[in-house]
Enzyme design. Structure first.
Site, PDB file in Angstrom:
ATOM      1  N   GLY A 163     -29.641 -38.883  26.716  1.00 58.39           N
ATOM      2  CA  GLY A 163     -30.096 -40.150  26.153  1.00 58.39           C
ATOM      3  C   GLY A 163     -30.276 -41.230  27.203  1.00 58.39           C
ATOM      4  O   GLY A 163     -31.282 -41.956  27.204  1.00 58.39           O
ATOM      5  N   GLU A 169     -25.343 -45.795  19.923  1.00 61.22           N
ATOM      6  CA  GLU A 169     -24.114 -45.056  20.215  1.00 61.22           C
ATOM      7  C   GLU A 169     -23.080 -45.372  19.143  1.00 61.22           C
ATOM      8  O   GLU A 169     -22.742 -46.533  18.927  1.00 61.22           O
ATOM      9  CB  GLU A 169     -23.563 -45.453  21.593  1.00 61.22           C
ATOM     10  N   HIS A 217     -22.780 -44.745  61.410  1.00 60.62           N
ATOM     11  CA  HIS A 217     -23.049 -46.069  60.846  1.00 60.62           C
ATOM     12  C   HIS A 217     -24.533 -46.388  61.012  1.00 60.62           C
ATOM     13  O   HIS A 217     -25.127 -46.095  62.043  1.00 60.62           O
ATOM     14  CB  HIS A 217     -22.214 -47.122  61.585  1.00 60.62           C
ATOM     15  N   GLY A 234     -25.449 -39.981  25.608  1.00 64.21           N
ATOM     16  CA  GLY A 234     -24.962 -39.060  26.616  1.00 64.21           C
ATOM     17  C   GLY A 234     -25.925 -39.004  27.786  1.00 64.21           C
ATOM     18  O   GLY A 234     -26.801 -39.860  27.949  1.00 64.21           O
TER      19      GLY A 234
END
Length: 460
Positions: free
Chosen positions: A185, A203, A444, A182
């Site tokens: 982690g 996992e 930009h 998650g």
């Protein structure tokens, strides 16, 4: 026995401002904190981890910069200095928070642990050991969550780290095994990898980030793998054992049994509410099967005059949601308004690098709901600002209502992804359709300008 108009239990990002607001409104208020003011965010979560992540990013950049013509012959990592800076930030924020509390009239701060004796009665065991009984007309619970530790044979005996204790280490783990992929982690895994640890992440599901779209998860997997972080999916730890400084972890991976070695284990397999220590059953407060306190849309429990804020009530476990909980309760309790949690947006950002900023629904959620949507995607290798800065990792994605053009959700995996997704959140809040962003004039070259290009993909 002491009686207050209001008692706030927990000085997290909801409890602290709420206690001050109540006191400033003329209510005699008590704030109970068992450890340090500031809660998880200040002491163990957002602030300290992001400070350390910034150091890890700087270390990564020192090596990555060769791609843009800048070479660092010697890169020295002073881990003691990193920890000192982190601790300094935490102490400064904690002290400022405490000072603000102590300077507030009608507000008493107590350091101790609370538990319910009855509906509006609490026993407070002060940190110096003595106990006092408090009663109040209204009680507000903001005690948060703590790490949940899975049942793995030998884990307790072998020893492990949590998101709190790993930041107390004075050394960089040689080999770090992370149980869980998650946010905690992945953030810690990438951070310590950049500090020099050899990192493996376990996992149990088929892929990481199961709540995100598959293409986003795939991009994150690619990014982490390029940093030599080992991701083992369909994998779980069965047992662990220690032999001097080495830890052996027996795994089940894709139906097969194997083993790996590490020096440290970080358990990041989820969190659970800290409601049990409060003995909320003594007050008749209803909790769900996981221990989260049940509340209505105004954050009031089934017991009139008792409210729950932040992570302890379940739902999105984010600091900004806890803070919004405070705003809702303050508006209703003090100003007699009628605010609720219904329909509020839940933005969030995972501070891996590049960041993953999120708002609204994912493409998969839209498909599952049968919504008629258009999906815009753009790889950062097509973003001018990304090319110019030499970091083309990640992608941008937005989900749009096909009929109205309203933006329903977005995932921005990019440098400053949290900031970019906030622009789209503002558009959603204001009802700005995607075509107006498509035709908007933005400076930009900026990351924001890339939103022009993102929505251009819908008009091809």
């Amino acid at each position: 026995m002491k009686h207050y108009d209001a008692i706030v239990i927990g000085s997290g990002q909801a409890g602290t401002p709420l206690s001050k607001k109540l006191a400033n409104a003329g209510l005699k208020t008590a704030l109970i904190e068992k450890r340090w003011v500031g809660g998880t965010c200040v002491n163990d979560g957002c602030s300290p981890t992001k400070a350390m992540i910034a150091s890890a990013k700087a270390a990564w950049s020192a090596y990555h910069n060769k791609n843009i013509g800048v070479f660092s012959e010697i890169v020295k990592l002073d881990f003691a200095a990193i920890l000192k800076r982190k601790n300094g930030i935490v102490q400064m924020m904690r002290d400022n928070s405490e000072q603000g509390i102590l300077e507030t009239e009608n507000l008493d701060l107590y350091y101790g642990s609370a538990e319910f004796n009855a509906e509006k009665e609490l026993s407070i065991t002060m940190n110096d050991g003595h106990t006092e009984i408090f009663t109040a007309d209204q009680i507000f619970i903001n005690v948060g969550e703590k790490p949940e530790i899975p049942v793995i044979e030998g884990l307790e005996e072998t020893g492990y780290l949590t998101s709190t204790t790993i930041m107390e280490l004075n050394e960089i783990p040689e080999q770090l095994l992370v149980i869980g992929s998650g946010y905690i982690g992945l953030e810690f895994g990438q951070m310590y990898s950049r500090f020099g640890s050899k990192v493996t992440i376990l996992e149990p599901s088929e892929r990481i980030l199961s709540r995100e779209d598959g293409d986003i998860a795939e991009e994150v997997t690619k990014i982490l793998s390029e940093e030599n972080i080992r991701l083992l999916t369909n994998s779980k730890a069965v047992s662990v054992s220690r032999n001097e400084k080495r830890i052996t972890v027996n795994l089940e991976s894709n139906g097969e049994k194997n083993a790996l070695e590490c020096t440290h284990i970080l358990v990041a397999a989820g969190r659970k509410p800290q409601s049990a220590a409060l003995k909320v059953e003594a007050a008749g407060i209803t909790i769900d099967k996981k221990g989260y306190i049940k509340v209505n849309e105004k954050l009031e429990t089934n017991v009139k005059g008792i409210y729950a804020l932040g992570d302890v009530k379940g739902g999105p476990a984010f600091t900004h949601i806890a803070f919004d909980d405070y705003r809702i309760i303050a508006a209703n309790v003090i100003r007699q308004e009628n605010k609720t949690t219904e329909g509020r947006m839940v933005p969030y950002c995972m501070f891996i690098d590049p960041q993953l900023g999120r708002i609204g629904i994912t493409e998969q959620e839209a498909r599952d709901k049968g919504l008629n949507v258009k999906v815009a995607t753009l790889k950062n290798s097509s973003v001018a600002r990304s090319i110019e800065t030499g970091d083309e990792r990640g992608m941008m994605k937005a989900v749009v209502d096909a009929a109205t053009g309203q933006i329903l959700g977005a995932s921005i995996l990019a440098e400053q992804g949290g900031e970019i997704v906030t622009i789209l959140q503002m558009a959603m809040m204001g009802g700005v359709t995607y075509d107006r962003i498509l035709n908007g004039v933005f400076a930009h070259p900026t990351y924001a300008e890339s939103l022009n290009n993102l929505f251009m993909t819908l008009d091809k």
